[in-house]
Design a protein around this motif. Sequence first.
Motif, PDB file in Angstrom:
ATOM      1  N   TYR A 527       1.097  -1.461  -0.323  1.00 52.39           N
ATOM      2  CA  TYR A 527       0.234   0.194   0.216  1.00 52.39           C
ATOM      3  C   TYR A 527       1.072   1.325  -0.338  1.00 52.39           C
ATOM      4  O   TYR A 527       1.736   1.264   1.117  1.00 52.39           O
ATOM      5  CB  TYR A 527      -0.770   0.528   1.150  1.00 52.39           C
ATOM      6  N   PRO A 528       1.123   1.824  -1.647  1.00 50.21           N
ATOM      7  CA  PRO A 528       2.428   2.599  -1.310  1.00 50.21           C
ATOM      8  C   PRO A 528       2.859   4.236  -1.086  1.00 50.21           C
ATOM      9  O   PRO A 528       2.606   5.078  -0.955  1.00 50.21           O
ATOM     10  CB  PRO A 528       2.759   2.538  -3.038  1.00 50.21           C
ATOM     11  N   GLY A 529       0.915   4.701  -0.106  1.00 47.19           N
ATOM     12  CA  GLY A 529       0.926   6.374   0.456  1.00 47.19           C
ATOM     13  C   GLY A 529       0.217   6.611  -1.414  1.00 47.19           C
ATOM     14  O   GLY A 529      -0.378   6.189  -2.127  1.00 47.19           O
ATOM     15  N   MET A 530       0.022   8.788  -0.599  1.00 46.84           N
ATOM     16  CA  MET A 530      -0.605   8.733  -1.440  1.00 46.84           C
ATOM     17  C   MET A 530       0.098   9.523  -2.913  1.00 46.84           C
ATOM     18  O   MET A 530      -0.286   9.607  -3.958  1.00 46.84           O
ATOM     19  CB  MET A 530      -0.509  11.028  -0.882  1.00 46.84           C
ATOM     20  N   GLU A 531       1.157   8.837  -2.977  1.00 52.55           N
ATOM     21  CA  GLU A 531       2.216   8.864  -4.362  1.00 52.55           C
ATOM     22  C   GLU A 531       2.796   7.882  -5.005  1.00 52.55           C
ATOM     23  O   GLU A 531       3.430   8.188  -6.104  1.00 52.55           O
ATOM     24  CB  GLU A 531       3.735   9.865  -4.258  1.00 52.55           C
ATOM     25  N   GLY A 532       1.722   6.970  -4.753  1.00 50.38           N
ATOM     26  CA  GLY A 532       1.857   5.187  -4.665  1.00 50.38           C
ATOM     27  C   GLY A 532       2.019   5.287  -6.124  1.00 50.38           C
ATOM     28  O   GLY A 532       2.832   4.475  -6.621  1.00 50.38           O
ATOM     29  N   GLY A 533       0.966   6.167  -7.165  1.00 48.94           N
ATOM     30  CA  GLY A 533       0.500   5.248  -8.368  1.00 48.94           C
ATOM     31  C   GLY A 533       1.681   5.982  -9.372  1.00 48.94           C
ATOM     32  O   GLY A 533       1.927   6.088 -10.556  1.00 48.94           O
ATOM     33  N   THR A 534       2.156   7.458  -8.434  1.00 48.46           N
ATOM     34  CA  THR A 534       3.570   7.983  -9.332  1.00 48.46           C
ATOM     35  C   THR A 534       4.626   7.253  -9.248  1.00 48.46           C
ATOM     36  O   THR A 534       5.582   7.160 -10.448  1.00 48.46           O
ATOM     37  CB  THR A 534       3.678   9.787  -8.417  1.00 48.46           C
ATOM     38  N   ALA A 535       5.186   7.053  -8.075  1.00 49.37           N
ATOM     39  CA  ALA A 535       5.885   5.788  -7.441  1.00 49.37           C
ATOM     40  C   ALA A 535       6.207   4.573  -9.043  1.00 49.37           C
ATOM     41  O   ALA A 535       6.788   3.977  -9.611  1.00 49.37           O
ATOM     42  CB  ALA A 535       6.697   5.906  -5.965  1.00 49.37           C
ATOM     43  N   LEU A 536       5.041   3.844  -8.830  1.00 50.08           N
ATOM     44  CA  LEU A 536       5.017   2.765  -9.527  1.00 50.08           C
ATOM     45  C   LEU A 536       5.025   2.484 -10.872  1.00 50.08           C
ATOM     46  O   LEU A 536       5.403   2.022 -11.934  1.00 50.08           O
ATOM     47  CB  LEU A 536       3.211   2.244  -9.357  1.00 50.08           C
ATOM     48  N   ALA A 537       4.391   4.035 -11.695  1.00 53.08           N
ATOM     49  CA  ALA A 537       4.442   4.272 -12.872  1.00 53.08           C
ATOM     50  C   ALA A 537       5.749   4.578 -13.026  1.00 53.08           C
ATOM     51  O   ALA A 537       6.614   4.603 -14.587  1.00 53.08           O
ATOM     52  CB  ALA A 537       3.485   5.332 -12.805  1.00 53.08           C
ATOM     53  N   LYS A 538       6.456   5.513 -12.299  1.00 58.69           N
ATOM     54  CA  LYS A 538       7.892   5.834 -12.454  1.00 58.69           C
ATOM     55  C   LYS A 538       9.546   4.302 -12.757  1.00 58.69           C
ATOM     56  O   LYS A 538      10.034   4.612 -13.280  1.00 58.69           O
ATOM     57  CB  LYS A 538       8.274   6.474 -11.524  1.00 58.69           C
ATOM     58  N   ILE A 539       8.757   3.725 -11.857  1.00 59.25           N
ATOM     59  CA  ILE A 539       9.744   2.467 -11.427  1.00 59.25           C
ATOM     60  C   ILE A 539       9.250   1.326 -13.038  1.00 59.25           C
ATOM     61  O   ILE A 539      10.132   0.768 -14.011  1.00 59.25           O
ATOM     62  CB  ILE A 539       9.393   1.431 -10.434  1.00 59.25           C
ATOM     63  N   ILE A 540       7.843   1.375 -13.542  1.00 58.59           N
ATOM     64  CA  ILE A 540       7.727   0.000 -14.587  1.00 58.59           C
ATOM     65  C   ILE A 540       7.923   1.839 -15.773  1.00 58.59           C
ATOM     66  O   ILE A 540       8.513   0.219 -16.981  1.00 58.59           O
ATOM     67  CB  ILE A 540       6.095   0.140 -14.683  1.00 58.59           C
ATOM     68  N   PHE A 541       8.177   2.529 -15.919  1.00 54.86           N
ATOM     69  CA  PHE A 541       8.768   3.315 -17.430  1.00 54.86           C
ATOM     70  C   PHE A 541      10.389   3.360 -16.611  1.00 54.86           C
ATOM     71  O   PHE A 541      10.282   4.306 -17.733  1.00 54.86           O
ATOM     72  CB  PHE A 541       7.804   4.042 -17.422  1.00 54.86           C
ATOM     73  N   GLY A 542      11.247   2.694 -15.937  1.00 59.12           N
ATOM     74  CA  GLY A 542      12.401   3.389 -16.053  1.00 59.12           C
ATOM     75  C   GLY A 542      13.055   4.475 -15.313  1.00 59.12           C
ATOM     76  O   GLY A 542      13.837   5.000 -15.721  1.00 59.12           O
ATOM     77  N   GLU A 543      12.015   5.109 -14.745  1.00 58.16           N
ATOM     78  CA  GLU A 543      12.631   6.492 -14.658  1.00 58.16           C
ATOM     79  C   GLU A 543      13.110   6.851 -13.122  1.00 58.16           C
ATOM     80  O   GLU A 543      13.781   7.144 -12.710  1.00 58.16           O
ATOM     81  CB  GLU A 543      10.943   7.745 -15.256  1.00 58.16           C
ATOM     82  N   VAL A 544      12.396   5.248 -12.691  1.00 54.21           N
ATOM     83  CA  VAL A 544      13.205   5.677 -11.247  1.00 54.21           C
ATOM     84  C   VAL A 544      13.498   3.601 -11.292  1.00 54.21           C
ATOM     85  O   VAL A 544      13.229   3.158 -11.574  1.00 54.21           O
ATOM     86  CB  VAL A 544      12.729   5.211  -9.738  1.00 54.21           C
ATOM     87  N   ASN A 545      15.135   3.054 -11.000  1.00 52.38           N
ATOM     88  CA  ASN A 545      15.434   1.585 -11.125  1.00 52.38           C
ATOM     89  C   ASN A 545      15.219   1.178  -9.551  1.00 52.38           C
ATOM     90  O   ASN A 545      15.196   2.147  -8.242  1.00 52.38           O
ATOM     91  CB  ASN A 545      16.717   2.344 -10.800  1.00 52.38           C
ATOM     92  N   PRO A 546      14.436  -0.090  -9.675  1.00 52.71           N
ATOM     93  CA  PRO A 546      13.429  -0.598  -8.097  1.00 52.71           C
ATOM     94  C   PRO A 546      14.729  -0.324  -7.518  1.00 52.71           C
ATOM     95  O   PRO A 546      16.204  -1.409  -8.054  1.00 52.71           O
ATOM     96  CB  PRO A 546      12.825  -1.411  -8.850  1.00 52.71           C
ATOM     97  N   SER A 547      14.842  -0.706  -5.994  1.00 53.77           N
ATOM     98  CA  SER A 547      15.967  -1.478  -5.419  1.00 53.77           C
ATOM     99  C   SER A 547      14.821  -1.594  -4.008  1.00 53.77           C
ATOM    100  O   SER A 547      15.847  -1.428  -2.934  1.00 53.77           O
ATOM    101  CB  SER A 547      16.862   0.068  -4.978  1.00 53.77           C
ATOM    102  N   GLY A 548      14.267  -2.044  -3.981  1.00 55.52           N
ATOM    103  CA  GLY A 548      13.098  -2.457  -2.330  1.00 55.52           C
ATOM    104  C   GLY A 548      13.750  -3.412  -2.406  1.00 55.52           C
ATOM    105  O   GLY A 548      14.005  -4.343  -3.397  1.00 55.52           O
ATOM    106  N   LYS A 549      14.069  -3.925  -1.272  1.00 54.14           N
ATOM    107  CA  LYS A 549      13.736  -5.640  -1.275  1.00 54.14           C
ATOM    108  C   LYS A 549      13.071  -6.611   0.294  1.00 54.14           C
ATOM    109  O   LYS A 549      12.154  -5.415   0.553  1.00 54.14           O
ATOM    110  CB  LYS A 549      15.136  -6.317  -0.077  1.00 54.14           C
TER     111      LYS A 549
END
Length: 721
Positions: A527-549
């Motif tokens: 449940y990624p919070g109020m900006e979760g949709g932004t974060a997911l989109a940025k990861i899916i399209f490569g603007e953010v490189n995922p680093s969660g574990k």
Amino acid sequence: MNNKITGFVGSVLMLTVLTVNAQSLFNPATEAKITALIKKMTLDEKVGMLHANSSFTSGGVKRLGIPEMVTSDGPHGVRIEHGRGWTPLKNVNDAGTYLPTGNALAATWNPKLGYDFGAVLGSEAKFRGKDVILGPGINIIRSPLNGRNFEYQSEDPYLISQMAVGYIKGVQAQGVSASLKHFAANNEEVDRGTVNVEMSERALREIYLPGFEAAVKIGQVNTVMGAYNKFRGQYATENKYLINDILKGEWGFKGLVMSDWGAVHNTMEALENGTDLEMGSDIGTPPLKYDQFFMGDTVIALVKSGKVPVALVDDKVRRILRVMFKTNMIAAKRTPGAYNTKAHQQTALKVAEEGIVLLKNEDNVLPLAKSKIKSIAIIGQNANRENAMGGGSSQVKAKYEITPLQGIKNLVGGGISVQYAQGYKIARNQQADDTLIQEAVNIASKTDAAIIFCGWTHGYDYSKWDDNAYDAEGVDKPDMNMPFGQNELIKAVLKANPKTIIVLMGGGPIDVREWVGESKAIIEGWYPGMEGGTALAKIIFGEVNPSGKLPMTFPKKLEDSPAHKLGEFPGVNGTVHYKDDIFVGYRYFDTYNVEPQFPFGHGLSYTSFSYQNAVKKVTGDKQVSYSIDIKNTGKKDGAQVVQVYVEPINPLVSRPRKELKAFEKVFLKAGETKTVKFILNKDAFSYYDEKKKAWVADKGQYLIAVGNSSKDIQASGEVVF
């Protein structure tokens, strides 16, 4: 961030990644002021401070300048405003920052973000006039079914300790108290108010207490909240062993112990066994008669009759006043807080970006390239469902919430056609809907890319414990099976478009065996919070490189989970026996060679990393210093969590195969190399000896294993300790 992260120290974890020093609750000058105040108070005034006087406040003494203490739920955001009752108020400024939930925070493996997360909570609580924020929740994730796992953080006590200390320091640096909860062994919800927990002393010390101990000794937390459940036959909130002997005795806790709402059951046990403040008992018909609480008028009568010494009451008042003085509630001015600022929203975004986990990425399906896509199918009700007001008492009224669907639309703009299909219907016992599935199949087969947002859901209606609640206070999941006919949907869409991306939402593991072998790309979104949709989109399209574990193991099936394979959940005849003992999470999977779906610590990246030049040295003061070079060998900037596990070779007693004892999140540009250094103290090699009632580090050989998860070890070497 300091590279030095130590192991257990006297069974306490030393956090050195944060430089903010925690202020002690005990101060001689302040103690003199407290003593003077207590001498001026009548017995009635003292007892009036020991219990609630509204839904979220406890009593003060106006004539002496002692205010009420105002509390609020808020593990990941300050709760909606209730005023003095339980009915939410209207037309008030209570829409604030909705942060990702606790498991998403833990998935960042970044204690600095824990501090930033806490600082947002503290600032917003202060703005709202709150004195205590009821968090963090750090109970061990023992079973995948616990409905409150989303609020908690991990199955591992070391990871919890590192993240919780950062969170607490962040909150309390704002002049607001954190309330550490739920002390202790609150690992199930459905029968939390009655269940009796039985576990070994070793399990208690090695698994279930270290996070609390670190929060008290290192985090200097101001308040601790007792749990609802019983522990070894006595309610946890008024449990002599847990509170008087361990918390206030062994650990020297000087702050106040408050009950969860309605968790006090006996006046004398609460008085004698360490409860300082009783909150939320529902006695009588509304309006509640607060002086009739267990720690109300009955206490006055007991003191006057000589059955209870006034010194016992004074100690409880003293603890409350310590917290008030430390947080500038008395004779001091607080700095103003801030509410839902751009900076707070950016923290919510950053936590989501670093906490989202890339579980699978065959054939480099991810990231998607905007330049190669003209149309995209977004499927699943979770893509368009807001979560801020779900979960029970942790509900937050968000100023806004970017859903995954909106986040993708915002990122791609008008250049890519975004088509949405609901795919499934969220309702208890809802089966697959052929019409919705066919709609999803149609758009997935005709677009360049498809993404399904699926998984668990929050409940909404707190007053009725929403029938759709899978991740919520007061309920546990019935099983790990994916609800609402989502398996049928996913299989049908994968058949139509084999490169469909699967995004799991929710509070933890879910059974994905029916289709995991066919899927090429899977993301855990929590449940990624109020900006979760932004974060997911940025990861899916490569603007953010995922680093969660992953902060917990994802088993293939429920029966593989140690709480269900070895122990009990939720219990039998009112008692739950923790027969899984110290073998919780990866400690069980690795020791007993049970293959998980996704292991503890797992998380992929869009770049690659190598480990080189490991150097280890045992020093005379019984420390192991360890260094290793980590290189980003790919073409994208990224971050890797270097995880250090200690494995005893031929141990003299039963021990887990390996245990996490250090980690660091390392950010590297493409081609960059950094040297990461760790120091493992004697306690990193220790176990709790029940006969000696002490921590013991046996002489012998140990393997230091460094890697990307508990299963993916990249470098290892033996030391003789």
